[in-house]
Write a protein that holds these residues in place. Structure first.
Motif, PDB file in Angstrom:
ATOM      1  N   LEU A   1      45.973  49.699  44.569  1.00 46.02           N
ATOM      2  CA  LEU A   1      47.069  48.883  45.092  1.00 46.02           C
ATOM      3  C   LEU A   1      47.320  49.165  46.572  1.00 46.02           C
TER       4      LEU A   1
ATOM      5  N   TYR B   1      58.409  44.118  43.958  1.00 47.28           N
ATOM      6  CA  TYR B   1      56.981  43.891  44.141  1.00 47.28           C
ATOM      7  C   TYR B   1      56.447  44.664  45.346  1.00 47.28           C
TER       8      TYR B   1
ATOM      9  N   ILE C   1      39.092  43.095  45.891  1.00 42.54           N
ATOM     10  CA  ILE C   1      39.268  43.942  44.706  1.00 42.54           C
ATOM     11  C   ILE C   1      38.056  44.847  44.543  1.00 42.54           C
TER      12      ILE C   1
ATOM     13  N   ASP D   1      37.454  47.947  35.038  1.00 41.13           N
ATOM     14  CA  ASP D   1      38.453  46.925  34.727  1.00 41.13           C
ATOM     15  C   ASP D   1      39.863  47.477  34.861  1.00 41.13           C
ATOM     16  N   ASP D   2      40.018  48.746  34.472  1.00 42.52           N
ATOM     17  CA  ASP D   2      41.352  49.321  34.559  1.00 42.52           C
ATOM     18  C   ASP D   2      41.770  49.518  36.004  1.00 42.52           C
TER      19      ASP D   2
ATOM     20  N   PHE E   1      43.010  46.372  37.530  1.00 47.66           N
ATOM     21  CA  PHE E   1      44.239  45.749  37.003  1.00 47.66           C
ATOM     22  C   PHE E   1      45.331  45.557  38.060  1.00 47.66           C
TER      23      PHE E   1
ATOM     24  N   ARG F   1      38.452  38.418  45.052  1.00 45.70           N
ATOM     25  CA  ARG F   1      37.462  39.196  44.304  1.00 45.70           C
ATOM     26  C   ARG F   1      36.777  40.234  45.184  1.00 45.70           C
TER      27      ARG F   1
ATOM     28  N   GLU G   1      44.391  43.133  40.803  1.00 48.24           N
ATOM     29  CA  GLU G   1      44.450  41.748  40.315  1.00 48.24           C
ATOM     30  C   GLU G   1      45.897  41.255  40.307  1.00 48.24           C
ATOM     31  N   ASN G   2      46.802  42.162  39.918  1.00 48.24           N
ATOM     32  CA  ASN G   2      48.215  41.784  39.837  1.00 48.24           C
ATOM     33  C   ASN G   2      48.786  41.331  41.167  1.00 48.24           C
ATOM     34  N   ILE G   3      48.306  41.951  42.266  1.00 49.98           N
ATOM     35  CA  ILE G   3      48.885  41.563  43.554  1.00 49.98           C
ATOM     36  C   ILE G   3      48.081  40.439  44.198  1.00 49.98           C
ATOM     37  N   GLY G   4      47.219  39.818  43.415  1.00 46.72           N
ATOM     38  CA  GLY G   4      46.583  38.580  43.847  1.00 46.72           C
ATOM     39  C   GLY G   4      45.562  38.705  44.961  1.00 46.72           C
ATOM     40  N   LEU G   5      44.782  39.784  44.970  1.00 48.02           N
ATOM     41  CA  LEU G   5      43.752  39.934  45.997  1.00 48.02           C
ATOM     42  C   LEU G   5      42.524  39.085  45.654  1.00 48.02           C
TER      43      LEU G   5
ATOM     44  N   VAL H   1      45.104  50.262  30.920  1.00 51.88           N
ATOM     45  CA  VAL H   1      45.269  48.942  30.329  1.00 51.88           C
ATOM     46  C   VAL H   1      43.957  48.442  29.731  1.00 51.88           C
TER      47      VAL H   1
ATOM     48  N   ARG I   1      56.660  48.490  44.839  1.00 52.17           N
ATOM     49  CA  ARG I   1      55.627  49.048  43.951  1.00 52.17           C
ATOM     50  C   ARG I   1      54.250  49.020  44.586  1.00 52.17           C
ATOM     51  N   LYS I   2      54.050  48.103  45.537  1.00 54.13           N
ATOM     52  CA  LYS I   2      52.792  48.120  46.277  1.00 54.13           C
ATOM     53  C   LYS I   2      52.696  49.361  47.142  1.00 54.13           C
TER      54      LYS I   2
END
Lengths: 277, 278
Positions: A154, A74, A114, A98-99, A102, A111, A105-109, A92, A77-78
């Protein structure tokens, strides 16, 4: 700090032959390194090993002082993002915004964060006006810039481009290379550029040539392109400017060997104005 | 030919309908379909059609686009209608003595059958139009966000709601790509002399195999690459994920919700008071 460090890394896809053989190499933070090699030389495997998409059979890999392993995937990859070859297969969502969101969003930031990351990433690749556009309607170069933005969201310290320009037209290639060069110079992002277009390698500060899973040449692009016989042996085509230089020399015009069109033009002018020719 | 299939594609403009909460639009679609079958006479269907027409006008989606979605299923609609004309003879409750207009062995055309078929065509066309309006005015991501949000209660029984929503959004995203690919493969096969448009049914079905196989292989390869790309972007399932776009129920949604309630009430009232041929 070293961005990536490989120590005696070997990897095999399980067919008896090694895709990567006893590899030792490192990339310094902030560097722009090009990896060259013909198909099957192991250069894409190298990219996938860097962020844990593949796990080495032997040896160890460290990314920004973090050992690459199951527990650190994790965080690895960040820090290290990959942009792949086919723009259609790495998007995606259908809408640009939105892409790009993605990964963030995956790393839980949050709103707000993001939103800020999307602003930054789209600005960095010059795609702000396309924020709400449909990805399917963009050109290849634009799609690939969106893919870069998706990785930038990311907040990576390093970006690997795995033949990211291979499916683009010359214009798309230029767009991508400009973006990458700027990210390296202005944002200080370490770049590992995997390509078989020699022209692109000219932008790098260092180039690596791979063959059969091993590093066979190492140096500045200038140093590498001077060894023409060796490059031919590894089935690599010279950049156009190198070919022009050597053809001119073969034809009897004593130009200096160079990778800069401006300098070549001056050289030619010098030769032409000499009364002896 | 394949370009005509426009179902499942987003039409990017900004409008009242586009801004509605996707959850409301999904609920609207479901309620609308129910209403279509509750409506038992032409007045009821007219109310439904009027509401949909109003929605299309408010959405700024050109009528040509909407019509293209209907065209895609036109064959199916006509086929069903023709079968019904010949085989449906009327419901005993409403048609005590069905007026037989034409008869031949087991085929029988009755007044009831014709009315029923016309109703069916209207219902199917409205149904398809309404569902394509949902996809025209809702991005796949907000559509799946909406479905995910509506299905949240299922998480209690450990149903993988997030995964399901993601699968759907990716499927929608890949529709145009796979369409293009199919066309490319078909052209490639035609260039090699494949006869895709001629010959009998059996021959044509056989001719499709060399199109399907490469398409399937390529879809699998794409899936593989997409999986890598998602991994590389830190995808770890839905647990730690946050959402950039938050769904909010606003005054717009309230208006539409009231409109929907009024439409259903209207349809029910019309059914009770006017009764129905069907």
């Amino acid at each position: 700090m070293k961005a990536v460090e490989f120590r005696d890394v070997s990897f095999s896809y399980g067919e008896g032959t090694f895709a990567i053989k006893n590899l030792n190499f490192s990339v310094e933070e902030g560097e722009f390194v090009a990896v060259l090699g013909h198909n099957g030389s192991g250069k894409s495997t190298l990219a996938r090993l860097c962020n844990g998409l593949l796990v080495p059979d032997a040896g160890s890999i460290r990314v920004f002082d973090l050992p690459v392993g199951d527990k650190t995937l994790y965080d690895v990859r960040k820090r290290v993002g990959i942009v792949f070859q086919n723009p259609d297969n790495q998007t995606v969502a259908s809408i640009v915004e939105d892409d790009v969101a993605f990964g963030a969003e995956n790393i839980g930031l949050t709103r707000e964060e993001i939103g800020r990351r999307i602003d930054f990433a789209l600005h960095a690749v010059g795609m702000e006006e396309y924020r709400n556009a449909t990805v399917a309607r963009l050109s290849g170069g634009q799609k690939q810039r969106v893919a870069i933005a998706g990785v930038l969201a990311l907040g990576p310290k390093m970006m690997i481009l795995d033949e990211s320009t291979a499916m683009l037209d010359p214009r798309g290639r230029r767009e991508i290379m400009q973006v990458v060069k700027r990210l390296n110079e202005e944002e200080g992002i370490t770049v590992l550029l995997i390509t078989h277009f020699m022209e692109e390698a000219l932008l790098a500060s260092r180039a690596i040539v791979m063959n059969g899973g091993e590093i066979v040449m190492l140096g500045t692009p200038n140093e590498i392109f001077e060894k023409r016989e060796e490059l031919v042996k590894y089935r690599l085509a010279l950049p156009r400017i190198s070919r022009i230089c050597s053809r001119l020399r073969e034809g009897g015009m004593p130009v200096e060997y160079t990778l800069d069109y401006e300098i070549l033009a001056e050289e030619i002018a010098k030769c032409v104005s000499k009364p002896s020719i | 030919m394949l370009k005509d299939v426009s179902f499942g594609q987003y039409y990017p403009v900004d409008s009242f309908v586009h801004r509605l909460d996707p959850r409301l639009k999904i609920v609207f679609l479901i309620a609308y379909i129910v209403a279509l079958f509750v409506a038992s006479n032409f007045y009821g269907l007219a109310v439904c059609a009027a509401v949909l027409l109003f929605a299309i006008i408010c959405s700024h989606v050109p009528f040509g686009k909407v019509f293209r979605a209907v065209k895609g299923v036109l064959f199916l609609v006509i086929f069903t209608a023709v079968l019904n004309i010949f085989f449906y003879n009327g419901d005993a409750v409403y048609w005590n003595a069905p007026a037989v207009l034409w008869e031949w062995h087991f085929l029988r055309v009755t007044q009831a059958g014709i009315v029923f078929s016309v109703f069916l065509v209207i219902r199917l066309v409205l149904l398809v139009t309404c569902s394509s309006m949902l996809t025209y005015t809702t991005t796949p991501v907000s559509l799946t966000d909406g479905i995910e949000s509506l299905l949240t209660p299922l998480k209690w029984i450990r149903f993988p709601v997030h995964e399901l929503a993601l699968i759907m959004s990716i499927a929608l995203r890949f529709i145009p790509i796979l369409m293009d690919e199919t066309e490319r493969i078909m052209n490639a096969q035609k260039a090699r002399g494949a006869m895709l448009d001629s010959g009998g049914l059996g021959k044509r079905i056989k001719a499709v195999i060399p199109v399907i196989m490469p398409l399937l292989l390529s879809a699998l390869r794409r899936a593989d690459e997409l999986g890598d790309a998602m991994d590389a972007r830190c995808y770890m399932g839905g647990k730690t994920r946050t959402k950039y776009k938050k769904l909010t129920f606003t005054w717009r949604d309230l208006i539409v919700f009231l409109l929907l309630a009024a439409m259903i009430a209207g349809v029910v009232v019309l059914r009770i008071y006017l009764g129905a041929p069907l």
